[in-house]
Write a protein that holds these residues in place. Structure first.
Motif, mmCIF file in Angstrom:
data_model
loop_
_atom_site.group_PDB
_atom_site.id
_atom_site.type_symbol
_atom_site.label_atom_id
_atom_site.label_comp_id
_atom_site.label_asym_id
_atom_site.label_seq_id
_atom_site.Cartn_x
_atom_site.Cartn_y
_atom_site.Cartn_z
ATOM 1 N N SER A 18 53.341 44.826 29.235
ATOM 2 C CA SER A 18 53.425 44.796 30.692
ATOM 3 C C SER A 18 54.509 45.753 31.150
ATOM 4 O O SER A 18 55.284 46.288 30.355
ATOM 5 C CB SER A 18 53.749 43.379 31.190
ATOM 6 N N ARG A 20 58.040 46.227 33.455
ATOM 7 C CA ARG A 20 59.264 45.431 33.437
ATOM 8 C C ARG A 20 59.104 44.144 34.237
ATOM 9 O O ARG A 20 58.577 44.144 35.343
ATOM 10 C CB ARG A 20 60.418 46.244 34.018
ATOM 11 N N VAL A 21 59.564 43.047 33.672
ATOM 12 C CA VAL A 21 59.516 41.748 34.340
ATOM 13 C C VAL A 21 60.705 41.639 35.285
ATOM 14 O O VAL A 21 61.852 41.806 34.883
ATOM 15 C CB VAL A 21 59.538 40.600 33.308
ATOM 16 N N LYS A 22 60.433 41.342 36.562
ATOM 17 C CA LYS A 22 61.494 41.254 37.565
ATOM 18 C C LYS A 22 61.891 39.814 37.874
ATOM 19 O O LYS A 22 63.020 39.550 38.275
ATOM 20 C CB LYS A 22 61.062 41.955 38.859
ATOM 21 N N SER A 23 60.956 38.865 37.736
ATOM 22 C CA SER A 23 61.304 37.463 37.983
ATOM 23 C C SER A 23 60.328 36.558 37.247
ATOM 24 O O SER A 23 59.218 36.970 36.890
ATOM 25 C CB SER A 23 61.289 37.131 39.484
ATOM 26 N N VAL A 24 60.771 35.320 37.033
ATOM 27 C CA VAL A 24 59.955 34.295 36.372
ATOM 28 C C VAL A 24 60.150 32.986 37.126
ATOM 29 O O VAL A 24 61.265 32.661 37.547
ATOM 30 C CB VAL A 24 60.368 34.120 34.891
ATOM 31 N N VAL A 35 55.047 35.352 36.778
ATOM 32 C CA VAL A 35 55.812 36.538 36.407
ATOM 33 C C VAL A 35 55.530 37.642 37.418
ATOM 34 O O VAL A 35 54.365 37.960 37.686
ATOM 35 C CB VAL A 35 55.428 37.018 34.988
ATOM 36 N N SER A 36 56.585 38.212 37.995
ATOM 37 C CA SER A 36 56.409 39.369 38.878
ATOM 38 C C SER A 36 56.863 40.619 38.142
ATOM 39 O O SER A 36 57.848 40.594 37.403
ATOM 40 C CB SER A 36 57.191 39.188 40.181
ATOM 41 N N LEU A 37 56.137 41.715 38.361
ATOM 42 C CA LEU A 37 56.319 42.919 37.560
ATOM 43 C C LEU A 37 56.709 44.127 38.407
ATOM 44 O O LEU A 37 56.453 44.173 39.616
ATOM 45 C CB LEU A 37 55.035 43.236 36.790
ATOM 46 N N TYR A 38 57.294 45.088 37.731
ATOM 47 C CA TYR A 38 57.754 46.315 38.376
ATOM 48 C C TYR A 38 56.597 47.143 38.934
ATOM 49 O O TYR A 38 56.781 47.923 39.869
ATOM 50 C CB TYR A 38 58.553 47.139 37.368
ATOM 51 N N LYS A 52 46.654 34.317 29.797
ATOM 52 C CA LYS A 52 46.794 34.693 31.201
ATOM 53 C C LYS A 52 45.781 33.928 32.039
ATOM 54 O O LYS A 52 44.601 33.879 31.709
ATOM 55 C CB LYS A 52 46.608 36.203 31.359
#
Length: 204
Positions: A18, A20-24, A35-38, A52
């Motif tokens: 994926s 980069r993971v920005k938050s969980v 999961v929010s991603l770049y 998923k």
């Protein structure tokens, strides 16, 4: 007394290719991890099966924060286009979308009992949004002089929250008041994270 590094036991790995993971965030009742991603995508994973479950294409810019609102079956995401988006995670329908800040959105906090979210941003503001009043911005909290990186509710007083900022301070606020209750100073560099200690007295 010198404290050594905290060593945590890893219970389970979740590995996927994926951005980069920005938050969980974890769902309160389902075995789901948000999961929010770049790359502007938000994904829901089942952390038991490691599969998923759902994918949301939010925008073309980084999504720095996404939160579950289990009682409404929502996912709320804040992105670098300064918009907050609300999705129904059962139907994948976009429930709402509005411009929340004038700079990147760093944090979204869901109130545990009231129909509110709080958002913080690089515009140095914290805003209170009421979804039962058509997402009206009912209060703005001003006082930080740099990016507001994180906000967290006091678990013993749902009307009080704390904010961490790159201005090297932590401020404690009360819903309904425009000025902070007090400011904690002493850090030599910016503060990225803050949380309350849930046992005993109120500690940050």
């Amino acid at each position: 007394m010198t404290l050594g590094p905290l060593r945590l036991e890893i219970k389970r790995w979740l590995t996927a290719r994926s951005e980069r993971v920005k938050s969980v965030d974890l769902h309160s009742t389902e075995p789901w991890m948000l999961v929010s991603l770049y790359n502007g995508t938000v994904m829901v994973w089942n952390h038991d099966t490691q599969l998923k479950v759902k994918t949301f294409e939010v925008c073309d810019l980084p999504v720095r924060v996404a939160k579950f609102v289990a009682r409404k079956h929502w996912i709320i995401a804040g992105a670098d286009d300064m918009f907050v988006r609300v999705f129904n995670y059962n139907t994948l329908e976009k429930v709402n979308m509005f411009e929340a800040h004038s700079d990147y959105i760093r944090c979204i906090l869901v109130h545990p009992t009231q129909p509110y979210i709080l958002s913080s941003s690089d515009d140095m503001l914290i805003k209170l949004w009421d979804w039962e009043r058509k997402w009206l911005c009912s209060q703005v909290f001003e006082g930080h002089t740099h990016y507001v990186m994180q906000i967290v509710i006091n678990p013993k007083d749902n009307n009080q929250f704390a904010s961490a900022s790159l201005d090297r301070t932590i401020k404690v606020w009360q819903l309904g008041s425009r000025t902070p209750n007090f400011t904690l100073e002493g850090h030599e560099k910016g503060v990225n994270c803050v949380d309350y200690y849930s046992g005993g007295d109120n500690f940050l």
